[in-house]
Design a protein around this motif. Structure first.
Motif, PDB file in Angstrom:
ATOM      1  N   GLN A  27      19.808  82.800   6.495  1.00 46.78           N
ATOM      2  CA  GLN A  27      20.780  81.732   6.263  1.00 46.78           C
ATOM      3  C   GLN A  27      21.268  81.155   7.584  1.00 46.78           C
ATOM      4  O   GLN A  27      21.572  81.889   8.521  1.00 46.78           O
ATOM      5  CB  GLN A  27      21.970  82.259   5.451  1.00 46.78           C
ATOM      6  N   ILE A  33      20.058  77.731   3.363  1.00 49.64           N
ATOM      7  CA  ILE A  33      19.118  78.857   3.284  1.00 49.64           C
ATOM      8  C   ILE A  33      17.705  78.292   3.225  1.00 49.64           C
ATOM      9  O   ILE A  33      17.225  77.876   2.155  1.00 49.64           O
ATOM     10  CB  ILE A  33      19.393  79.736   2.048  1.00 49.64           C
ATOM     11  N   SER A  41      14.362  73.727   3.564  1.00 49.46           N
ATOM     12  CA  SER A  41      15.070  74.174   2.367  1.00 49.46           C
ATOM     13  C   SER A  41      14.975  73.085   1.312  1.00 49.46           C
ATOM     14  O   SER A  41      14.629  71.948   1.602  1.00 49.46           O
ATOM     15  CB  SER A  41      16.543  74.467   2.685  1.00 49.46           C
ATOM     16  N   HIS A  46      17.321  76.880  -2.544  1.00 46.15           N
ATOM     17  CA  HIS A  46      18.534  77.269  -1.827  1.00 46.15           C
ATOM     18  C   HIS A  46      19.520  77.918  -2.799  1.00 46.15           C
ATOM     19  O   HIS A  46      20.107  78.972  -2.511  1.00 46.15           O
ATOM     20  CB  HIS A  46      19.149  76.023  -1.189  1.00 46.15           C
ATOM     21  N   ALA A  50      21.041  81.716  -3.054  1.00 42.23           N
ATOM     22  CA  ALA A  50      22.488  81.940  -3.088  1.00 42.23           C
ATOM     23  C   ALA A  50      22.876  82.846  -4.248  1.00 42.23           C
ATOM     24  O   ALA A  50      23.779  83.693  -4.116  1.00 42.23           O
ATOM     25  CB  ALA A  50      23.217  80.598  -3.194  1.00 42.23           C
ATOM     26  N   ALA A  65      26.882  78.918   1.215  1.00 44.32           N
ATOM     27  CA  ALA A  65      25.680  78.217   0.743  1.00 44.32           C
ATOM     28  C   ALA A  65      26.057  77.059  -0.170  1.00 44.32           C
ATOM     29  O   ALA A  65      25.512  75.949  -0.057  1.00 44.32           O
ATOM     30  CB  ALA A  65      24.760  79.194   0.018  1.00 44.32           C
ATOM     31  N   THR A 315      12.739  82.956   0.875  1.00 41.76           N
ATOM     32  CA  THR A 315      14.054  83.409   0.429  1.00 41.76           C
ATOM     33  C   THR A 315      14.211  83.251  -1.080  1.00 41.76           C
ATOM     34  O   THR A 315      14.892  84.059  -1.720  1.00 41.76           O
ATOM     35  CB  THR A 315      15.169  82.630   1.145  1.00 41.76           C
TER      36      THR A 315
END
Length: 355
Positions: A27, A33, A41, A46, A50, A65, A315
């Protein structure tokens, strides 16, 4: 490597902590993120990441976020499809399901924390996002998948994208009702979208080849709630052998020998939603082999060439792992968000809320 079998009440905190640490160190300081260090992103992924932070109890990082989304939201309530280091990246379109998904993330965080101040802070963001999305709804109920750089609708609808919006409208309805705000148009739009998804297949994939070869078109209707009960079980059984590779996971699409971790996690949710806990736990147990030593998870595995592919550990894949683990263990109050439909109550009018 032996698989990890999860059951209710047995959240593997120690096992998942390196995954949480991966999310935290990826992050950016302003809250964004990216997919991975140095990557771009997008608003949907994202938000998925989160939600993983919220499940882990990393509430400060999760709120940061969401505040990044608030800070970058455009005047019409939308976001560009991708960003890099806080700035728009190839701003050629804005996708409706990306925009709507913030409602799912915000409601998910509220379910876990019970933080009414958080919900109040982000209601204007949800309100603006839904305003943008509903302008793209057609007469038959479907919602256009995107607008181009000039804001012109791009003229078609996606089953998976509209399914995601269907869930986001459910969440938005709960947000409005919790705050005592009248947004009947959201309830009505969701109902119309459900009719289109169930009975108007002609309104989807009109200008391109059918997306039914993708696993998401198979299971997303279940985790977003417009296919339920026996119909959900039948839907999963009908194409199980097309998409599932035993011992590895769920294919991204039927035509490619490629299983992916995120699709496998989402299929885990669909199985749980259909009441098939045994297959859900079994499927999730296969995924342990795709975790790297740093706690991140590889995108997927090309099983003909026997290589991890692509060379990425996103992520959003980590976020999907967290969502599936929570759903299997019921670790947080948001564990059933994608497992059951909770119809939004009719929101109170302003005058009733004051009485």
């Amino acid at each position: 490597m032996s698989g990890l079998y999860l059951s209710r009440g047995l959240y593997p905190r120690e096992f998942l902590q390196p995954t949480v640490d991966f999310l935290l160190r990826t992050q950016r300081p302003w809250g964004e993120i990216p997919w991975f260090e140095g990557g771009h992103s997008d608003p949907w992924d994202h938000t998925e990441a989160a939600m993983g932070l919220s499940i882990a109890g990393e509430f400060t990082a999760a709120v940061r976020a969401y505040r990044w989304l608030a800070d970058t939201q455009l005047d019409d309530g939308s976001w560009w499809r991708s960003y890099r280091e806080g700035e728009p990246d190839n701003p050629d379109r804005r996708e409706s399901n990306y925009v709507a998904y913030v409602a799912t993330g915000v409601w998910h965080h509220y379910l876990i924390t019970g933080d009414l101040v958080f919900l109040q802070e982000f209601f204007p963001v949800i309100d603006a996002a839904m305003g943008f999305v509903l302008k793209l709804q057609g007469d038959a109920g479907e919602i256009d998948w995107a607008v181009d750089a000039s804001g012109a609708p791009m003229g078609d609808a996606l089953v998976t994208g509209c399914s995601s919006i269907y869930k986001s409208l459910e969440c938005a309805g709960h947000i409005a009702a919790t705050l005592g705000v009248q947004r009947n148009e959201w309830i009505e739009a969701r109902a119309a979208l459900g009719v289109a998804l169930r009975s108007r297949p002609d309104r989807f994939d009109r200008t391109w080849a059918s997306k039914s070869r993708y696993a998401m078109d198979w299971f997303y209707p279940i985790i977003t709630g417009w296919v339920q009960g026996a119909a959900a079980s039948d839907r999963l059984d009908a194409r199980w052998n097309e998409f599932v590779e035993t011992g590895m996971g769920c294919r991204c699409e039927t035509q490619e020998p490629w299983v992916t971790v995120a699709e496998s996690c989402e299929l885990t949710l669909a199985l749980l939603a259909a009441g098939d806990r045994n297959r859900a736990a079994e499927l999730f147990s296969w995924l342990t082999q795709w975790r790297d030593g740093d706690g991140a998870w590889w995108t997927g595995y090309q099983f003909v060439e026997q290589v991890l592919w692509p060379d990425e550990k996103p992520t959003w894949t980590a976020g999907a792992i967290m969502l599936a683990a929570d759903a299997l263990t019921h670790h947080t109050p948001a564990a059933t968000l994608f497992l059951e439909v909770c119809e939004p109550p009719q929101p109170l009018s302003v005058s009733a809320a004051r009485d």
